[in-house]
Design a protein around this motif. Structure first.
Motif, mmCIF file in Angstrom:
data_model
loop_
_atom_site.group_PDB
_atom_site.id
_atom_site.type_symbol
_atom_site.label_atom_id
_atom_site.label_comp_id
_atom_site.label_asym_id
_atom_site.label_seq_id
_atom_site.Cartn_x
_atom_site.Cartn_y
_atom_site.Cartn_z
ATOM 1 N N PRO A 1 11.234 1.947 -0.784
ATOM 2 C CA PRO A 1 12.040 2.076 -2.000
ATOM 3 C C PRO A 1 11.177 2.281 -3.237
ATOM 4 O O PRO A 1 9.978 2.015 -3.228
ATOM 5 C CB PRO A 1 12.790 0.736 -2.077
ATOM 6 N N PRO A 2 11.803 2.741 -4.353
ATOM 7 C CA PRO A 2 11.043 2.868 -5.611
ATOM 8 C C PRO A 2 10.521 1.499 -6.026
ATOM 9 O O PRO A 2 11.123 0.476 -5.712
ATOM 10 C CB PRO A 2 12.090 3.360 -6.611
ATOM 11 N N GLU B 1 0.776 -1.251 0.000
ATOM 12 C CA GLU B 1 0.000 0.000 0.000
ATOM 13 C C GLU B 1 0.804 1.296 0.000
ATOM 14 O O GLU B 1 0.304 2.310 -0.475
ATOM 15 C CB GLU B 1 -0.941 0.014 1.225
ATOM 16 N N LEU B 2 2.018 1.289 0.551
ATOM 17 C CA LEU B 2 2.714 2.571 0.692
ATOM 18 C C LEU B 2 3.358 3.014 -0.610
ATOM 19 O O LEU B 2 3.902 2.203 -1.369
ATOM 20 C CB LEU B 2 3.781 2.488 1.794
ATOM 21 N N LYS B 3 3.330 4.337 -0.849
ATOM 22 C CA LYS B 3 3.974 4.912 -2.046
ATOM 23 C C LYS B 3 5.487 4.889 -1.839
ATOM 24 O O LYS B 3 5.954 4.981 -0.691
ATOM 25 C CB LYS B 3 3.583 6.382 -2.225
ATOM 26 N N PRO B 4 6.254 4.860 -2.946
ATOM 27 C CA PRO B 4 7.700 5.010 -2.812
ATOM 28 C C PRO B 4 8.015 6.302 -2.068
ATOM 29 O O PRO B 4 7.308 7.303 -2.218
ATOM 30 C CB PRO B 4 8.190 5.075 -4.260
#
Ligand SMILES: C[S@@+](CC[C@H](N)C(=O)[O-])C[C@H]1O[C@@H](n2cnc3c(N)ncnc32)[C@H](O)[C@@H]1O
Length: 179
Positions: free
Chosen positions: A177-178, A138-141
């Motif tokens: 991370p990306p 769920e988390l964005k980079p």
């Protein structure tokens, strides 16, 4: 014992039972972060943060209240499943909490973290294992994750702050991370 004493003792006992049962169910008691841990958590978050900061398992409000004061441009969202700590944190927030603070009674397993800029937690090893999978999904980079005491298995922290206390408590800071 008069009727008033009996009512007070009855409420206190019911509150204690509620805290103990919920702690057994979720795997951790509502033990608050220390003052030193609160300060370290705040110092690990960039001063200009304007987005959404979560405290997953916000307990009595000991972290969300100072977060809301320290980051007035951000929105602070506490999520707490245990009734009594949540109710106390709501009272504290309504008496002294800034308007950028919202504390909800919910299970953090059921809420989306997609809009988070920072996630703060102070949980326990199994809770971190659950969150690790949720964070990946769920988390964005670039989202920051600040964990009091417990590490995220398989993740390399970008910073570890060691508190000057008897446990030398670590505060871990991770960055998603990306993709
Ligand atoms: C150790 S306390 C930390 C409280 C606060 N974050 C602090 O640092 O002072 C952990 C809290 O997480 C809550 N908790 C554990 N699992 C939870 C879940 N799945 N959803 C919401 N709250 C949870 C517990 O009820 C407890 O109050």
């Amino acid at each position: 014992m008069n009727a008033f004493d009996a009512i007070v003792i009855g409420f206190a006992l019911a509150a204690l039972i509620s805290i103990v049962f919920t702690s057994l169910r979720v795997g951790i008691s509502p033990m608050p972060s220390s003052r030193k841990a609160q300060q370290a958590i705040i110092s690990a978050i960039p001063q200009n943060t304007e987005g959404l900061i979560f405290d997953l398992g916000s307990g009595w409000g000991n972290v969300v209240l100072p977060l809301a004061r320290s980051f007035p441009l951000a929105t602070i969202r506490g999520v707490e499943v245990s009734l009594i700590p949540w109710a106390v944190s709501q009272i504290r927030a309504s008496l002294s909490g800034p308007s950028n603070l919202n504390i909800e009674r919910d299970n953090f397993q059921d809420i989306s973290l997609e809009s988070a800029e920072v996630v703060v937690c102070y949980l326990f090893p199994e809770g971190m294992t659950f969150l690790e999978a949720k964070f990946k999904k769920e988390l964005k980079p670039n989202t920051l994750i600040i964990s009091n005491t417990f590490r995220l298995a398989g993740w390399e922290p970008e910073e570890v702050i060691t508190l000057d206390d008897i446990h030398q408590t670590p505060i871990y800071r991770y960055r998603v991370p990306p993709k």
